[in-house]
Design a protein around this motif. Sequence first.
Motif, short mmCIF file in Angstrom:
data_model
loop_
_atom_site.label_atom_id
_atom_site.label_comp_id
_atom_site.label_asym_id
_atom_site.label_seq_id
_atom_site.Cartn_x
_atom_site.Cartn_y
_atom_site.Cartn_z
N CYS A 92 0.83 -1.21 0.00
CA CYS A 92 0.00 0.00 0.00
C CYS A 92 0.86 1.26 0.00
O CYS A 92 0.55 2.24 -0.71
N PHE A 93 1.92 1.25 0.77
CA PHE A 93 2.78 2.43 0.90
C PHE A 93 3.42 2.79 -0.44
O PHE A 93 3.37 3.94 -0.88
N VAL A 94 3.99 1.79 -1.10
CA VAL A 94 4.66 2.05 -2.38
C VAL A 94 3.65 2.40 -3.47
O VAL A 94 3.81 3.41 -4.18
N ASN A 95 2.60 1.60 -3.62
CA ASN A 95 1.62 1.86 -4.67
C ASN A 95 0.82 3.13 -4.41
O ASN A 95 0.49 3.87 -5.34
N GLY A 96 0.50 3.39 -3.13
CA GLY A 96 -0.23 4.61 -2.80
C GLY A 96 0.60 5.85 -3.07
O GLY A 96 0.07 6.88 -3.53
N THR A 97 1.90 5.78 -2.81
CA THR A 97 2.78 6.92 -3.06
C THR A 97 2.81 7.29 -4.54
O THR A 97 2.88 8.46 -4.90
N ASN A 98 2.71 6.30 -5.39
CA ASN A 98 2.83 6.52 -6.84
C ASN A 98 1.49 6.72 -7.52
O ASN A 98 1.44 6.83 -8.75
N CYS A 99 0.39 6.77 -6.76
CA CYS A 99 -0.94 6.73 -7.39
C CYS A 99 -1.24 7.94 -8.26
O CYS A 99 -1.85 7.80 -9.33
N PHE A 100 -0.83 9.15 -7.86
CA PHE A 100 -1.15 10.33 -8.66
C PHE A 100 -0.38 10.33 -9.98
O PHE A 100 -0.90 10.78 -11.00
N ARG A 101 0.83 9.83 -9.96
CA ARG A 101 1.60 9.75 -11.21
C ARG A 101 1.04 8.63 -12.09
O ARG A 101 0.95 8.79 -13.32
N ASP A 181 12.30 11.13 -6.49
CA ASP A 181 13.21 10.24 -5.76
C ASP A 181 12.61 9.72 -4.46
O ASP A 181 13.22 8.89 -3.78
N ILE A 182 11.41 10.19 -4.11
CA ILE A 182 10.84 9.82 -2.82
C ILE A 182 10.63 8.31 -2.70
O ILE A 182 10.79 7.74 -1.62
N LEU A 183 10.34 7.65 -3.82
CA LEU A 183 10.15 6.19 -3.78
C LEU A 183 11.46 5.48 -3.44
O LEU A 183 11.46 4.44 -2.78
N MET A 190 12.25 1.49 4.24
CA MET A 190 11.46 0.32 4.60
C MET A 190 12.33 -0.86 4.99
O MET A 190 11.91 -1.72 5.76
N GLN A 191 13.55 -0.92 4.46
CA GLN A 191 14.48 -1.98 4.89
C GLN A 191 14.82 -1.82 6.37
O GLN A 191 14.90 -2.80 7.11
N VAL A 192 15.00 -0.57 6.79
CA VAL A 192 15.29 -0.29 8.20
C VAL A 192 14.04 -0.57 9.05
O VAL A 192 14.11 -1.18 10.11
N LEU A 193 12.88 -0.13 8.54
CA LEU A 193 11.63 -0.28 9.27
C LEU A 193 11.26 -1.75 9.46
O LEU A 193 10.72 -2.13 10.50
#
Length: 272
Positions: A92-101, A181-183, A190-193
């Motif tokens: 959700c985090f990755v796909n949601g971040t890219n949704c507007f583009r 570059d935010i992705l 996310m690797q740290v998280l």
Amino acid sequence: MSVLYLFKDLMDYIRDLYANRKLIRKFSINDFKSRYAGSFLGIMWAFIQPTVNIAVYWFVFGVGLKSPPTGGVPFILYLITGIIVWFFFSECFVNGTNCFREYSYLVKKVTFNIKILPTVKIISSLYTHIFFICFAIVMLLIYGHSLTPHFLQIGYYLFCLIVFLTGLTWITASLQPFFTDILQFINVGMQVLFWGTPIVVPVETYPEKLLWIMKLNPLYYIVQGYRESFFGTGWFWEHPVMTAYFWGFSFVLLLVGIAVYRRLRPHFADVL
């Protein structure tokens, strides 16, 4: 911009979700199908890849490192009940971040309410998540565990996760058109998280001094809540401090997300 104004915006968003519920459902189904369109196995990849990841972690930690049972629970069950939260969150985090583009053609339409797009991505990922909740139930039964009334609160923790993701993706999705570059930063973070959340490594093995830092991570509350729901070890109201912290954090995240979206929305069409 006052907090009351942002709160009104939040109420408007909730009304928009209800008014557009049929559109959101249709969009989410189409989004889920289109993600794997053209591949030979199609939507099966949505289930194959997470299953393989579970098998790899179980082999490395359960078989290779011989991780002992945690609280009387076999390691494989401890792993599954935590990692399914991570699968849903990360997707959700990755796909949601890219949704507007991704849906830039809708962003440029003045009449379309693009504020619902992050929610569309969350609902799209929810179909896979429900499958893995059922998968976890089957594994529990295979290992001789039975579901208790505590399992009913899985709906509460799922709602917590959706609310948290909504605020988070409003912020990142609004910033993404301007900072592509935010992705990359998200993937690194996310690797740290992942290792900062008790998904693979049992909570009991962390030093006490480090544990309070981990509890600042909202995912800690949800992952532990999922396990308490599956294993019947506690109710969410037994953690009043953690519950208050989570909802306070999520509410602030929603307000920040609305503020960022409102500030940047007029400029989306110029950069997409």
